[in-house]
Design an enzyme around this catalytic site. Structure first.
Site, PDB file in Angstrom:
ATOM      1  N   LEU A  41       1.603   0.664  10.088  1.00  0.00           N
ATOM      2  CA  LEU A  41       0.195   0.638   9.705  1.00  0.00           C
ATOM      3  C   LEU A  41       0.033  -0.353   8.562  1.00  0.00           C
ATOM      4  O   LEU A  41       0.957  -0.566   7.772  1.00  0.00           O
ATOM      5  CB  LEU A  41      -0.268   2.023   9.219  1.00  0.00           C
ATOM      6  CG  LEU A  41      -0.326   3.161  10.237  1.00  0.00           C
ATOM      7  CD1 LEU A  41      -0.736   4.451   9.530  1.00  0.00           C
ATOM      8  CD2 LEU A  41      -1.279   2.846  11.374  1.00  0.00           C
ATOM      9  N   ASP A  42      -1.154  -0.947   8.441  1.00  0.00           N
ATOM     10  CA  ASP A  42      -1.463  -1.776   7.279  1.00  0.00           C
ATOM     11  C   ASP A  42      -1.241  -0.963   6.009  1.00  0.00           C
ATOM     12  O   ASP A  42      -1.422   0.261   6.002  1.00  0.00           O
ATOM     13  CB  ASP A  42      -2.926  -2.230   7.301  1.00  0.00           C
ATOM     14  CG  ASP A  42      -3.234  -3.143   8.469  1.00  0.00           C
ATOM     15  OD1 ASP A  42      -2.300  -3.691   9.066  1.00  0.00           O
ATOM     16  OD2 ASP A  42      -4.437  -3.308   8.766  1.00  0.00           O
ATOM     17  N   MET A  43      -0.886  -1.629   4.924  1.00  0.00           N
ATOM     18  CA  MET A  43      -0.675  -0.942   3.655  1.00  0.00           C
ATOM     19  C   MET A  43      -1.880  -0.105   3.261  1.00  0.00           C
ATOM     20  O   MET A  43      -1.750   1.017   2.759  1.00  0.00           O
ATOM     21  CB  MET A  43      -0.356  -1.951   2.547  1.00  0.00           C
ATOM     22  CG  MET A  43      -0.059  -1.298   1.206  1.00  0.00           C
ATOM     23  SD  MET A  43       0.499  -2.470  -0.058  1.00  0.00           S
ATOM     24  CE  MET A  43      -1.036  -3.281  -0.462  1.00  0.00           C
ATOM     25  N   ARG A 150     -10.041  -3.624  12.025  1.00  0.00           N
ATOM     26  CA  ARG A 150     -10.800  -4.187  10.902  1.00  0.00           C
ATOM     27  C   ARG A 150     -11.593  -5.422  11.320  1.00  0.00           C
ATOM     28  O   ARG A 150     -12.770  -5.588  10.962  1.00  0.00           O
ATOM     29  CB  ARG A 150      -9.833  -4.498   9.748  1.00  0.00           C
ATOM     30  CG  ARG A 150      -9.118  -3.248   9.242  1.00  0.00           C
ATOM     31  CD  ARG A 150      -7.874  -3.563   8.420  1.00  0.00           C
ATOM     32  NE  ARG A 150      -8.209  -4.136   7.117  1.00  0.00           N
ATOM     33  CZ  ARG A 150      -7.302  -4.394   6.181  1.00  0.00           C
ATOM     34  NH1 ARG A 150      -6.013  -4.139   6.409  1.00  0.00           N
ATOM     35  NH2 ARG A 150      -7.670  -4.914   5.013  1.00  0.00           N
TER      36      ARG A 150
END
Length: 204
Positions: A41-43, A150
């Site tokens: 996952l993205d940070m 996003r």
């Protein structure tokens, strides 16, 4: 296999530089040395991350992701009031090809000539949004491109609240984190093939 609820602000895997070595995979491997990365996952995104125990399980789980036998559900809060044109709150589809923006890495952009096929389903979530002029959505990515959810939501005019890359400074300031959470994951067990479903509550 191991299943984690990753907090927002923690890297999934190490980044470049000594200041980016603390991450979920490093912490997991300190306890389970055979823990191996399967996806990430993205940070800024919180929620469910699966790791494999050993190379055989990693290979099997990675194949399940590649062949789209893994079903993911996210919750997001986006900027603006978004209505669902589908009857009975059915799923809508965003089908826009994405490519890494080499001049503004790590951002990705919609690119109809060179972008890779990218598909996201969305519908209105049952829970209310945390503030005015916001909408809470259920999201199901069919593909798994970098920053897909996003970029897709920004592309339809509703960036995710708190997004430092794809929202305006004012929209980013509406929350103290990116309001995107991986809340459910369904996948086949790497040994038995049994369908497993994991859920973790949305923290925002």
């Amino acid at each position: 296999m191991l299943v984690f609820d990753k907090p927002s602000g923690l890297l999934s895997v190490p980044g470049r530089g000594p200041d980016k070595q603390d991450c979920l995979s490093t912490r997991a491997q300190a306890v389970w040395p055979d823990a191996l990365v399967v996806h990430r996952l993205d940070m800024a995104t919180s929620g469910i991350v699966v790791m494999a125990r050993g190379i055989d399980a990693q290979r099997t789980l990675s194949t399940a992701f590649e062949k789209r036998r893994v079903h993911k559900r996210y919750t997001a809060v986006v900027v603006g009031a978004l209505d669902n044109p589908q009857p009975d709150n059915g799923w809508n589809t965003i089908d826009l090809p994405l490519i890494l923006d080499w001049l503004a890495r790590p951002r990705s952009i919609v690119h109809h000539e060179f972008g890779k096929p990218s598909i996201t389903h969305w519908r209105l979530a049952a829970a209310p949004a945390p503030g005015p002029d916001m909408t809470r959505l259920d999201l199901e990515p069919v593909t798994g491109r970098s920053h897909q959810l996003r970029v897709h939501l920004q592309a339809i005019g509703h960036p995710i609240v708190g997004d430092p890359l794809y929202a305006s400074p004012a929209q980013e300031a509406l929350a103290n984190r990116l309001l995107l959470h991986a809340q459910a994951l369904e996948l086949p067990h790497p040994v038995t093939g049994e369908t497993l479903r994991f859920e973790c509550p949305c923290p925002f």
